[in-house]
Design an enzyme around this catalytic site. Structure first.
Site, PDB file in Angstrom:
ATOM      1  N   ASP B 100       0.911  -1.166  -0.068  1.00 29.29           N
ATOM      2  CA  ASP B 100       0.018   0.103  -0.068  1.00 29.29           C
ATOM      3  C   ASP B 100       1.036   1.311   0.013  1.00 29.29           C
ATOM      4  O   ASP B 100       1.951   1.095   0.030  1.00 29.29           O
ATOM      5  CB  ASP B 100      -1.050  -0.048   1.121  1.00 29.29           C
ATOM      6  CG  ASP B 100      -0.329   0.114   2.547  1.00 29.29           C
ATOM      7  OD1 ASP B 100       0.954   0.092   2.515  1.00 29.29           O
ATOM      8  OD2 ASP B 100      -0.903  -0.333   3.584  1.00 29.29           O
ATOM      9  N   CYS B 330     -12.353 -28.762   7.121  1.00 29.17           N
ATOM     10  CA  CYS B 330     -11.060 -28.044   6.731  1.00 29.17           C
ATOM     11  C   CYS B 330      -9.898 -28.845   6.818  1.00 29.17           C
ATOM     12  O   CYS B 330      -9.600 -29.813   7.639  1.00 29.17           O
ATOM     13  CB  CYS B 330     -10.799 -26.895   7.941  1.00 29.17           C
ATOM     14  SG  CYS B 330      -9.303 -25.891   7.587  1.00 29.17           S
ATOM     15  N   CYS B 332      -6.612 -27.910   6.920  1.00 25.72           N
ATOM     16  CA  CYS B 332      -5.415 -27.480   7.304  1.00 25.72           C
ATOM     17  C   CYS B 332      -4.907 -28.385   8.582  1.00 25.72           C
ATOM     18  O   CYS B 332      -5.625 -29.215   9.151  1.00 25.72           O
ATOM     19  CB  CYS B 332      -5.923 -26.041   8.093  1.00 25.72           C
ATOM     20  SG  CYS B 332      -6.452 -25.941   9.623  1.00 25.72           S
ATOM     21  N   CYS B 335      -6.666 -28.457  11.926  1.00 27.32           N
ATOM     22  CA  CYS B 335      -7.972 -29.078  12.236  1.00 27.32           C
ATOM     23  C   CYS B 335      -7.432 -30.482  11.963  1.00 27.32           C
ATOM     24  O   CYS B 335      -8.232 -31.255  12.590  1.00 27.32           O
ATOM     25  CB  CYS B 335      -8.822 -28.714  11.122  1.00 27.32           C
ATOM     26  SG  CYS B 335      -9.638 -27.158  11.496  1.00 27.32           S
ATOM     27  N   HIS B 361      -5.314 -21.810  10.366  1.00 25.86           N
ATOM     28  CA  HIS B 361      -6.855 -22.157  10.058  1.00 25.86           C
ATOM     29  C   HIS B 361      -7.413 -20.883   9.387  1.00 25.86           C
ATOM     30  O   HIS B 361      -8.081 -21.301   8.569  1.00 25.86           O
ATOM     31  CB  HIS B 361      -7.315 -22.606  11.540  1.00 25.86           C
ATOM     32  CG  HIS B 361      -8.895 -22.761  11.080  1.00 25.86           C
ATOM     33  ND1 HIS B 361      -9.171 -24.100  10.418  1.00 25.86           N
ATOM     34  CD2 HIS B 361      -9.800 -21.967  11.413  1.00 25.86           C
ATOM     35  CE1 HIS B 361     -10.743 -23.962  10.397  1.00 25.86           C
ATOM     36  NE2 HIS B 361     -10.999 -22.547  10.780  1.00 25.86           N
TER      37      HIS B 361
END
Lengths: 384, 384
Positions: B100, B330, B332, B335, B361
C-alpha cells in the site's frame, strides 16, 4: 550391555563410556531415546512456539519432551486431561514424555500455605485457588497425564535454608519417594527417584543410597543450579553423578548451559532438561559458535568450566544490517532462510514469527551440541 | 481474453464471468495470481505468526501477500531495506507482493502535524519521530521495497468529514495519482490507482473517470468499510465496481468478512486484503461453517447480505472439553491435528503456538472460501 529396568517395556542399553561419560539408549514402549539426551521443556502442553512436527523433524528430532505436572494440573486441569486420554493425545505428541512431579513449581511459583510430612497446600499462581499436592496426588496427576517417565514428588528447600530444614527435607523426600513407589501408575509408565542433598557431598551420597535402594527405573539429581556457585554444582556433579547406579539412566534436572551439559555428561549424566534454549530464544539470546558443536578437549576430565558457547544478542545494533545467518554452521530452517537483520527486525517489532524462528534455532543448537558429544563418546570411548 | 497491462510483464487474463463476477489470472513477472484472490496482510514484513513456507504450501497457497509501506518505512527503515535488496529478499518471500502507499496508516495511526497539497507531515506511532510522506516519497519507498504492485498515495478523509473536506481530498488524490504515475518505479513494478468518493455514487463515478484515465495497471476502491453502514458499502460496490475498466484488475482495499468478499466478487472485484483472518485468529475468533466454503445462492445477484460464516469463539467454555476440530471440513494442519480443547487451552494460557495454529486455520478458510467462489464462476459462468 542391556539392563531391563523395573517397569516392563523399559530397558537401558549402555553402548560406550569415555571416562565417566556414557553413550546409550533408553528403550521405552513409545520409542528409543539415544542418550545423552536434551529434553525440550513443554511446560503447558506445548514446547513454546513450536509444533510437534517441528520438534520431531530433523535437525531437532526430539526423542522425548518434558511436561510440567504443576502447570497442567492447574490448566487445563485433570478433567480435560482425563477426557483427552492423556497428554500425548491432548498435545498430539506420540513420542515419550517425562513429567516432573510438580514439587519444584509448588516451591518456586506458588504461595505455600502449609507444608507438612504429608504434603503441601498451596495457592495457584494463576488465580489464587487453593490446592494440595502429596506424593499420592502428584502420582495420580502423572498417571492421568500418562507420561512415559514420572518423577517422584520431592521437597526442594531454598539453597540458603539452614541444616535442620535441609535434613528434614531430605528425610521427607525419602519418605515421599517410598510413597510414590507404592502409588498406582499408568501402564508403561516408568518412575525415577530424585536425589537431593544440596552441595554437601556426604548428604548427597547418603541420600543417593537411600533413594537408589528403592528400585526406581532411573535416578535424578535435583536441587542443583538453583542459585549456588557453578563451581559447587560442578563439584557435586563430579563427586556424585558417577556413583549413581551405572545400569540405570541418570538425569540432571533443570540444567543448563551448553557448557553445563558437557560437564554433566563428562560426570556421567545421561538426561537433561532446561528452559534455557527456549526462554533465551524468546528473550533475544541465540546460541552460536565460531566452532560450533565441537566438544571441548576437556571431556571427559574435570578441568575448568569451558567458556560458554558464543551467544548472539539479536537486539544488538550491529545485527540491524547483518545479512548473514545467526550461525553459518547451523542446518536449521531459520539459519538457512533468514538473516540476522530480519530476525532483529522481527524481535524489535515483537513479531510472533521471531519467537518461532529463534526457538527453532536454539533447540537445534542444543540437539546438535548433545549429539556431537554423544558421537565423540561413541567414537573415542570404550565399547561396553 | 488477455490484456497486456501498461507495465511490461503484467497482463490480465479474463477466463469467465458470472453476472458481474469474474474469474481470471493476473500474470506478473514473479508468477501468476488466480483471481478472485485474497491477499494475506504482512504488515511488518511478516504475515503475523506464519512462515513463508506455510503461506506458500497448500491449503493456503498464497499467490500474493501485502506489505505495509508505512510500517516498513518506520521499521526496519529504508537503509536496511535497500541493503537487503528489497522486501522479497528481506522476508524470504519469492512470490508477488503488493504494497500500500502508507496513506491509510498515516491517516489512521499516526499523529498528523500538517496536511497540504504537497503531502503529509506526521509523527511515528512508535517513537514520535517526525516524517513526511508525499506521493514521490511513497513511490520511492515502494521502489526500494521492490513490491510487484505499488499503490498510489491517496488521502483518506474520515467518513464523517464534511463535503468540502471530501471534495478537497478527492482533488488531491487525483493530483497525487498523477504524481505517482510520473514517479520512478522498480523494474517489474506495476502501479494501481485508487478511487475514492465515500458513499456518494456520483462522486465515486466521477473520481473513477479521473483515475481510470491515467493508464494504471489496475484500479482499487479505497475508503470503503471504514465505519459506514455495511449496506452503504454494498450499494457503492454494486453501483461502482463493475464500472471500473473490465480489462484490468479491480481491488477492494481492506475488506472484509467472508460474506463481504462474496459480495465484492459478485459486484466485480478481483482482489481483496484484510487483517480479519489473521487478527481474529489471534483474538480467539476462528472461522468455521457447517456448510463450509459453499458460496451462497446470492451470487451473482445483489440480494441481502449473506449471514456471516460460522465463527467459533475459542474461549467459550463449551470448547474446554470439545475434542473435535474447529471445522470438520477443513484440511488445514490445525484441524487435522488438534482439538478445540487443546486450542482453547493454548489460547487461555497465552501460548504462542495458539496464534500459529489459529492463523493457519483462518487463512486456510479464507483461501478456500475465495477459491470455491472462483471455481463456481468457472463452472457456472460464461467463458470469455
Amino acid at each position: 550391555m542391556i539392563t531391563q529396568l523395573p517397569t516392563p517395556g523399559f530397558s537401558f542399553e549402555l553402548l560406550a563410556t569415555l571416562g565417566h561419560a556414557r553413550a546409550g539408549i533408553l528403550h521405552t514402549p513409545r520409542g528409543a531415546i539415544e542418550t545423552p539426551v536434551f529434553m525440550p521443556v513443554g511446560t503447558a502442553g506445548t514446547v513454546k512456539a513450536m509444533t510437534a512436527d517441528e520438534l520431531r523433524a530433523p535437525p531437532i528430532d526430539a526423542k522425548i519432551i518434558l511436561g510440567n505436572t504443576y502447570h497442567l494440573y492447574l490448566r487445563p486441569g485433570l478433567e480435560v486431561m482425563e477426557l483427552a486420554g492423556g497428554l500425548h493425545r491432548f498435545a498430539a505428541w506420540d513420542r515419550p514424555i517425562l513429567t516432573d512431579s510438580g514439587g519444584f513449581q509448588v516451591f518456586s511459583l506458588s504461595g505455600i500455605n502449609q507444608k507438612d510430612d504429608d504434603g503441601v497446600t498451596f495457592q495457584s499462581h494463576i488465580d489464587g485457588s487453593k490446592h494440595r499436592l502429596t506424593p499420592e496426588v502428584s502420582m495420580n496427576i502423572q498417571r492421568v497425564l500418562g507420561s512415559d517417565i514420572a518423577m517422584c514428588f520431592d521437597e526442594c528447600p531454598p539453597g540458603d535454608a539452614d541444616q535442620a530444614i535441609h535434613d528434614r527435607a531430605l528425610a521427607r523426600t525419602t519418605a515421599w519417594a517410598k510413597r510414590c513407589r507404592e502409588s498406582p501408575r499408568a501402564t508403561g509408565q516408568a518412575l525415577f527417584g530424585i536425589v537431593q542433598g544440596g552441595v554437601d557431598t556426604g548428604k548427597r551420597l547418603a541420600h543417593a543410597e537411600a533413594i537408589t535402594s528403592l528400585d526406581f527405573d532411573g535416578h535424578a539429581l535435583g536441587g542443583l543450579a538453583v542459585g549456588e556457585d557453578i563451581a559447587e554444582t560442578y563439584r557435586i556433579l563430579d563427586e556424585v553423578a558417577h556413583q549413581l547406579p551405572a545400569d540405570k539412566p541418570r538425569y540432571l534436572m533443570g540444567v543448563g548451559t551448553p557448557a553445563d551439559l558437557e560437564r554433566g555428561i563428562a560426570a556421567g549424566i545421561d538426561m537433561f532438561d532446561c528452559v534455557m534454549p527456549t526462554r533465551n530464544a524468546r528473550n533475544g539470546y541465540l546460541f552460536s559458535s565460531s566452532e560450533p558443536h565441537r566438544p571441548s578437549a576437556a571431556l571427559p576430565a574435570g578441568g575448568k568450566p569451558r567458556p560458554s558457547s558464543g551467544r548472539v544478542n539479536i537486539a544488538n545494533a550491529a545485527n540491524r544490517t547483518d545479512l548473514g545467518p545467526i550461525d553459518r554452521a547451523c542446518p536449521c530452517w531459520t539459519c538457512a532462510t533468514h538473516s540476522r537483520a530480519y530476525l532483529r527486525h522481527l524481535y524489535v517489532a515483537k513479531e510472533i514469527l521471531y519467537a518461532r524462528l529463534a526457538t527453532l534455532h536454539n533447540l537445534t543448537f542444543y540437539a546438535r551440541h548433545v549429539r556431537a558429544i554423544r558421537d565423540r563418546i561413541l567414537a573415542d570411548g570404550r565399547r561396553v
